[in-house]
Motif scaffolding. Structure first.
Motif, PDB file in Angstrom:
ATOM      1  N   HIS A   1      52.366  65.369  30.469  1.00 20.83           N
ATOM      2  CA  HIS A   1      51.613  66.449  31.122  1.00 20.83           C
ATOM      3  C   HIS A   1      50.165  66.438  30.647  1.00 20.83           C
ATOM      4  CE1 HIS A   1      54.722  68.553  33.275  1.00 20.83           C
ATOM      5  NE2 HIS A   1      55.469  68.731  32.209  1.00 20.83           N
TER       6      HIS A   1
ATOM      7  N   HIS B   1      57.411  63.846  26.863  1.00 17.95           N
ATOM      8  CA  HIS B   1      57.319  64.618  28.102  1.00 17.95           C
ATOM      9  C   HIS B   1      56.027  65.441  28.149  1.00 17.95           C
ATOM     10  CE1 HIS B   1      59.219  66.970  31.468  1.00 17.95           C
ATOM     11  NE2 HIS B   1      58.336  67.863  31.042  1.00 17.95           N
TER      12      HIS B   1
ATOM     13  N   GLU C   1      55.519  67.244  37.628  1.00 19.23           N
ATOM     14  CA  GLU C   1      56.404  66.647  36.626  1.00 19.23           C
ATOM     15  C   GLU C   1      56.402  65.114  36.644  1.00 19.23           C
ATOM     16  OE1 GLU C   1      57.921  68.105  34.147  1.00 19.23           O
ATOM     17  OE2 GLU C   1      57.281  70.100  34.744  1.00 19.23           O
TER      18      GLU C   1
ATOM     19  N   SER D   1      55.051  63.561  33.200  1.00 19.93           N
ATOM     20  CA  SER D   1      55.877  63.953  32.060  1.00 19.93           C
ATOM     21  C   SER D   1      57.219  63.217  32.077  1.00 19.93           C
ATOM     22  CB  SER D   1      56.092  65.461  32.091  1.00 19.93           C
ATOM     23  OG  SER D   1      56.574  65.856  33.353  1.00 19.93           O
TER      24      SER D   1
END
Ligand SMILES: [Zn+2]
Length: 598
Positions: A389, A385, A412, A415
């Motif tokens: 990013h 995740h 998001e 991620s």
């Protein structure tokens, strides 16, 4: 390697790309430059924006860029440096000191957005004809979108000054009280993080005792939190009305660049799927936990037959990189960089903050990843995740310091998508059906918490803001709305008992970022839709198009950046597509459940 200790040979980050340490002489030098630059900026441009030629405007944007870099570097370093050593009072003081100075020194800049938005459209057009100024178009657009909602300068000034004693004061009161709450179970005292860990315990008695205690503590504080919430809603309503926002949710939608009707489509589509998703999943979960109905506090409980799979750091890195490389060698290469440089702080340490994050103090330089890796399956997904990013950030560095912004709804994407890639890979590598079921169940639990639960939150706050229009809401009324909305979303296999009535005030976003919660669901559903498109395999060069999308998330419109995937967020089908992905995992759980005769 860095000066900080390295535990179990796990890597720590090295922040010297920013500053060598808190005694680096460049810190004071940069602070002084920052202070002088804001003063000279105001002196040079205040009252004169309207007379700038495109060339002069370009120079002005360059100064703003320089300020963004100085502020980002100073504030970013202070924060990163503190988050690995929260017990070091010097690091804490340093952070506080830098934050206060930056706020103080930025004061001369307050005139800027107001004066900028008072400029006639013709002036902006004249500037944008210059190619070099046109580079800043996304930034300009972001300031100008508030033009319609801005009030006169004296009113804006008083709103800003009074915010410290109105909305911000209420938020501060909420935060101060809620951060000091203490919980007692079996004679032991717990803080927030510790008690929430207990709600994930394998023993149902421990979970329920912890849950009941959380509810007791919030009930005790309910009179105060109810008052604070009523004030925050009213304060926002007063300002919204003056600014001319149509609905309580509208100001947030403007910030996120989402039309009101798109948020409605999302919320209604999710609601229509409560039954097929949450209700169906919690029915299974109740069966696995051996009860007719689970308690609210059992939703995230580990399954009794789950085995603990342990990952060494190197295996975790390999697993994650494999997932990334298999999807796109180009993305794999960007991800690889994070392991070839000291950009990740891996192990937990005494005094280190909990959780994980990715932080890029500068939009044009590499970010840092912050982890607390202990080798659980979930830690591997967390790495996937945060690395998402990180790659997302790296793909955007060419957009410059001013154009970039973090808009939650698209922030998001990389991620969650990265997590999905690695999750699929992990799943493929498991032989045992029980292990498979546990991994999918934990993923579905997370997905429901994000995509479905946050929409139930959204309905709660929408109703609270609506009802507040005709007067203050009582403690019991808020508790009723909470129970209704949560109960409806979770379904008949989850008991919404008396041990959950007052916990609505645990959701800090209701207080400090009204109407933010839907952004979590928005982001999750958006990624799930994209992932569905990838699996259908009908879009050529999906990976390249996806990387291009990532590079444009902050500078492009949703409709434009999603068009290459034949996706349109204005269409309810778009949201349904994302939810279908969750549904297909629940199908798989039902299939495995039957096969294993659990
Ligand atoms: Zn994230």
């Amino acid at each position: 390697m860095s000066k900080q200790q390295v535990k179990n040979n796990l890597p720590a980050w090295d922040l010297s790309d920013l500053y060598k340490g808190i005694d680096d002489p460049n810190i004071n030098k940069d602070l002084e430059t920052y202070r002088k630059t804001t003063l000279s900026f105001a002196k040079k441009y205040k009252g004169k924006l309207g007379s700038l030629s495109p060339d002069e405007a370009l120079k002005m944007f360059k100064v703003k860029e320089k300020l963004a870099i100085l502020g980002g570097r100073l504030g970013g370093f202070a924060y990163l440096n503190m988050s690995t050593q929260m017990k070091n009072s010097e690091a804490m003081r340093f952070y506080q000191n830098i934050s206060e100075k930056l706020t103080d020194y930025a004061k001369p800049m307050v005139f800027f957005s107001l004066e900028f938005n008072a400029l006639p459209e013709a002036k902006i057009k004249e500037w944008l004809k210059d190619k070099k100024v046109a580079f800043y178009k996304p930034y300009i657009k972001r300031i100008r979108k508030y033009k319609k909602y801005e009030l006169s300068e004296p009113v804006e000034e008083i709103l800003l000054e009074k915010s410290i004693t109105s909305s911000e004061a209420w938020v501060r009161l909420y935060e101060e009280i809620s951060s000091r709450l203490e919980y007692h179970v079996d004679g032991k005292t717990y803080n927030d993080a510790e008690i929430s860990k207990l709600t994930l315990d394998a023993d149902p008695k421990v979970r329920h005792a912890a849950g009941a205690e959380i509810n007791r503590v919030y009930k005790q504080n309910s009179p105060l939190f109810t008052l604070v919430y009523n004030m925050i809603i009213k304060d926002k309503a007063i300002e919204d009305e003056k600014r001319g926002f149509a609905k309580p949710v509208s100001a947030r939608n403007l910030a996120e660049d989402v039309p009101d009707k798109v948020v409605d489509a999302l919320a209604q589509t999710v609601k229509a799927n409560y039954k097929n998703l949450a209700h169906r999943f919690y029915k299974l979960k109740a069966k696995w936990l051996g009860v007719k109905k689970i308690s609210y506090w059992d939703r995230n409980a580990p399954l009794p037959f789950s085995s603990d799979i342990h990952y060494e750091w190197n295996d975790a890195v390999k697993t994650v990189l494999n997932g990334y490389y298999n999807f796109s060698p180009k993305l794999g290469k960007i991800a690889q960089d994070f392991f070839d440089h000291p950009w990740i702080d891996v192990p937990p340490r005494d005094g280190k903050r909990s959780g994980a994050y990715c932080s890029g103090p500068l939009a044009t330089k590499h970010p840092y990843l912050f982890l607390n890796f202990v080798g659980k399956q979930n830690d591997v997904l967390t790495l996937a995740h945060e690395l998402g990013h990180g790659c997302h950030h790296q793909l955007r560095t060419k957009n410059g310091e001013l154009n970039e912004t973090s808009r939650m709804t698209t922030e998001e994407v990389a991620s969650v998508f990265g997590e999905m890639l690695v999750f699929q890979d992990m799943l493929k590598n498991l032989d045992d059906d029980k292990d498979k079921l546990c991994l999918i169940a934990s993923k579905v639990g997370d997905m429901l918490n994000t995509a479905v639960r946050q929409i139930a939150f959204h309905f709660f706050e929408t109703r609270a803001h609506e009802e507040r229009k005709s007067g203050e809401l009582s403690e019991e009324r808020l508790a009723d709305i909470w129970q209704e909305e949560m109960g409806e979303s979770l379904g008949e296999y989850v008991e919404m008992g008396d041990d959950t009535r007052y916990i609505w005030s645990m959701v800090g976003h209701f207080f400090f970022l009204p109407f933010y919660v839907y952004a979590y669901s928005f982001a999750d559903c958006l990624v799930n839709s994209l992932y569905q498109v990838k699996m259908e395999g009908n879009v050529e060069n999906f990976a390249d198009k996806y990387l291009k999308l990532l590079s444009q998330t902050a500078i492009g419109e949703y409709e434009d950046i999603l068009r290459p995937f034949n996706l349109n967020p204005n269409n309810p089908d778009f949201w349904q597509k994302g939810l279908n992905l969750i549904s297909s995992y629940i199908d798989e759980l039902e299939r495995l459940d039957k096969k294993l005769k659990l």
